[in-house]
Motif scaffolding. Structure first.
Motif, PDB file in Angstrom:
ATOM      1  N   SER A 118       0.850  -1.195   0.000  1.00 36.44           N
ATOM      2  CA  SER A 118       0.000   0.000   0.000  1.00 36.44           C
ATOM      3  C   SER A 118       0.884   1.241   0.000  1.00 36.44           C
ATOM      4  O   SER A 118       2.105   1.165   0.205  1.00 36.44           O
ATOM      5  N   THR A 133       2.155   5.257  -9.937  1.00 35.71           N
ATOM      6  CA  THR A 133       2.350   4.500  -8.696  1.00 35.71           C
ATOM      7  C   THR A 133       3.745   3.875  -8.612  1.00 35.71           C
ATOM      8  O   THR A 133       4.017   3.092  -7.712  1.00 35.71           O
ATOM      9  N   SER A 159      -2.676   3.259  -3.496  1.00 36.86           N
ATOM     10  CA  SER A 159      -3.714   3.812  -2.618  1.00 36.86           C
ATOM     11  C   SER A 159      -4.986   2.995  -2.813  1.00 36.86           C
ATOM     12  O   SER A 159      -5.072   2.175  -3.743  1.00 36.86           O
ATOM     13  N   LYS A 160      -5.979   3.232  -1.983  1.00 33.04           N
ATOM     14  CA  LYS A 160      -7.264   2.540  -2.163  1.00 33.04           C
ATOM     15  C   LYS A 160      -7.856   2.894  -3.526  1.00 33.04           C
ATOM     16  O   LYS A 160      -8.414   2.033  -4.218  1.00 33.04           O
ATOM     17  N   GLU A 161      -7.714   4.156  -3.912  1.00 29.65           N
ATOM     18  CA  GLU A 161      -8.238   4.590  -5.214  1.00 29.65           C
ATOM     19  C   GLU A 161      -7.530   3.869  -6.354  1.00 29.65           C
ATOM     20  O   GLU A 161      -8.164   3.497  -7.345  1.00 29.65           O
ATOM     21  N   ASP A 162      -6.232   3.660  -6.208  1.00 29.33           N
ATOM     22  CA  ASP A 162      -5.490   2.904  -7.230  1.00 29.33           C
ATOM     23  C   ASP A 162      -6.009   1.473  -7.334  1.00 29.33           C
ATOM     24  O   ASP A 162      -6.228   0.963  -8.432  1.00 29.33           O
ATOM     25  N   ASP A 164      -8.962   0.294  -6.456  1.00 31.38           N
ATOM     26  CA  ASP A 164     -10.310   0.311  -7.041  1.00 31.38           C
ATOM     27  C   ASP A 164     -10.257   0.467  -8.560  1.00 31.38           C
ATOM     28  O   ASP A 164     -10.972  -0.217  -9.296  1.00 31.38           O
ATOM     29  N   ALA A 165      -9.397   1.363  -9.037  1.00 32.56           N
ATOM     30  CA  ALA A 165      -9.294   1.605 -10.482  1.00 32.56           C
ATOM     31  C   ALA A 165      -8.677   0.412 -11.204  1.00 32.56           C
ATOM     32  O   ALA A 165      -9.167  -0.014 -12.255  1.00 32.56           O
ATOM     33  N   SER A 168     -11.149  -2.572 -11.484  1.00 33.97           N
ATOM     34  CA  SER A 168     -12.527  -2.181 -11.813  1.00 33.97           C
ATOM     35  C   SER A 168     -13.232  -3.173 -12.736  1.00 33.97           C
ATOM     36  O   SER A 168     -14.460  -3.211 -12.787  1.00 33.97           O
ATOM     37  N   TRP A 192      -1.807  -4.347   1.098  1.00 38.39           N
ATOM     38  CA  TRP A 192      -3.196  -4.628   0.764  1.00 38.39           C
ATOM     39  C   TRP A 192      -3.389  -6.130   0.667  1.00 38.39           C
ATOM     40  O   TRP A 192      -2.550  -6.825   0.094  1.00 38.39           O
TER      41      TRP A 192
END
Length: 198
Positions: A118, A133, A159-162, A164-165, A168, A192
């Protein structure tokens, strides 16, 4: 995780891949648990070690050398996949392609369990940001720096956003974190734990 949810009879019909198998620790465990297990790694030495350990244990594990960005398996081939501590060593574009490959080779409803770094991991503080990243680990000058073997290596911190993307395209995503304090809390290993369901 997925190993405990199947009966011994069901396990015989479940095909699992250890992606980035290294010396075969996880592949051996999955085969011992009764799963039809395959393993791959970019390191020929790692694949040979996995084959050797499987033979010594009397286990049938199909092992091959391959790159994560070009996996030599048919579409929708595996019921489950384990990728433990592998993705963090990829540049962003390689990471995107590898996750696409994981999605491709999983059956619908198939599960991928992934452990990766993470953006809260201690290594990021002493790394040079290359792009997105992707970082290069530079380490620090401390005698106690616990990741000296990774100095100079490429790393992706997410990151969490990374996450999720990047995941997806999967139908369901479950996230957890694993943190481990090192050297009385001076360094915190932060990973993670990702369960991605196709």
């Amino acid at each position: 995780w997925v190993l405990g949810s199947f009966t011994p009879t069901e396990r015989l019909n479940k095909r699992i891949l250890d992606l980035g198998c290294g010396g075969g620790r996880h592949a051996i465990l999955m085969a011992q648990e009764g799963f039809t297990t395959q393993a791959t790694d970019r390191s020929a030495a790692g694949v040979e070690e996995t084959k050797k350990r499987a033979k010594e244990a009397g286990l049938n594990i199909e092992c091959i050398t391959s790159q994560t960005t070009n996996l030599p398996y048919e579409d929708k081939f595996f019921d489950a996949l384990l990728c433990y501590g592998v993705l963090c060593y990829l540049e962003r574009r390689q990471l995107e392609i590898t996750i696409s490959e994981i999605h491709r080779i999983l059956k619908p409803g198939g599960e991928a369990f992934i452990m990766t770094r993470s953006d809260g991991d201690f290594r990021i503080k002493s790394s040079y940001h290359l792009e997105s990243t992707t970082y290069r680990i530079e380490g620090d000058s401390s005698e106690d720096y616990p990741a000296k073997g990774e100095i100079g290596m490429i790393h992706s911190f997410l990151s969490k956003e990374d996450v999720d993307a990047l995941f997806s395209s999967f139908s369901n995503l479950k996230l957890d974190r694993s943190t481990l304090s090192v050297k009385q809390g001076v360094y915190v290993n932060d990973d993670w734990l990702i369960l991605a369901i196709r």
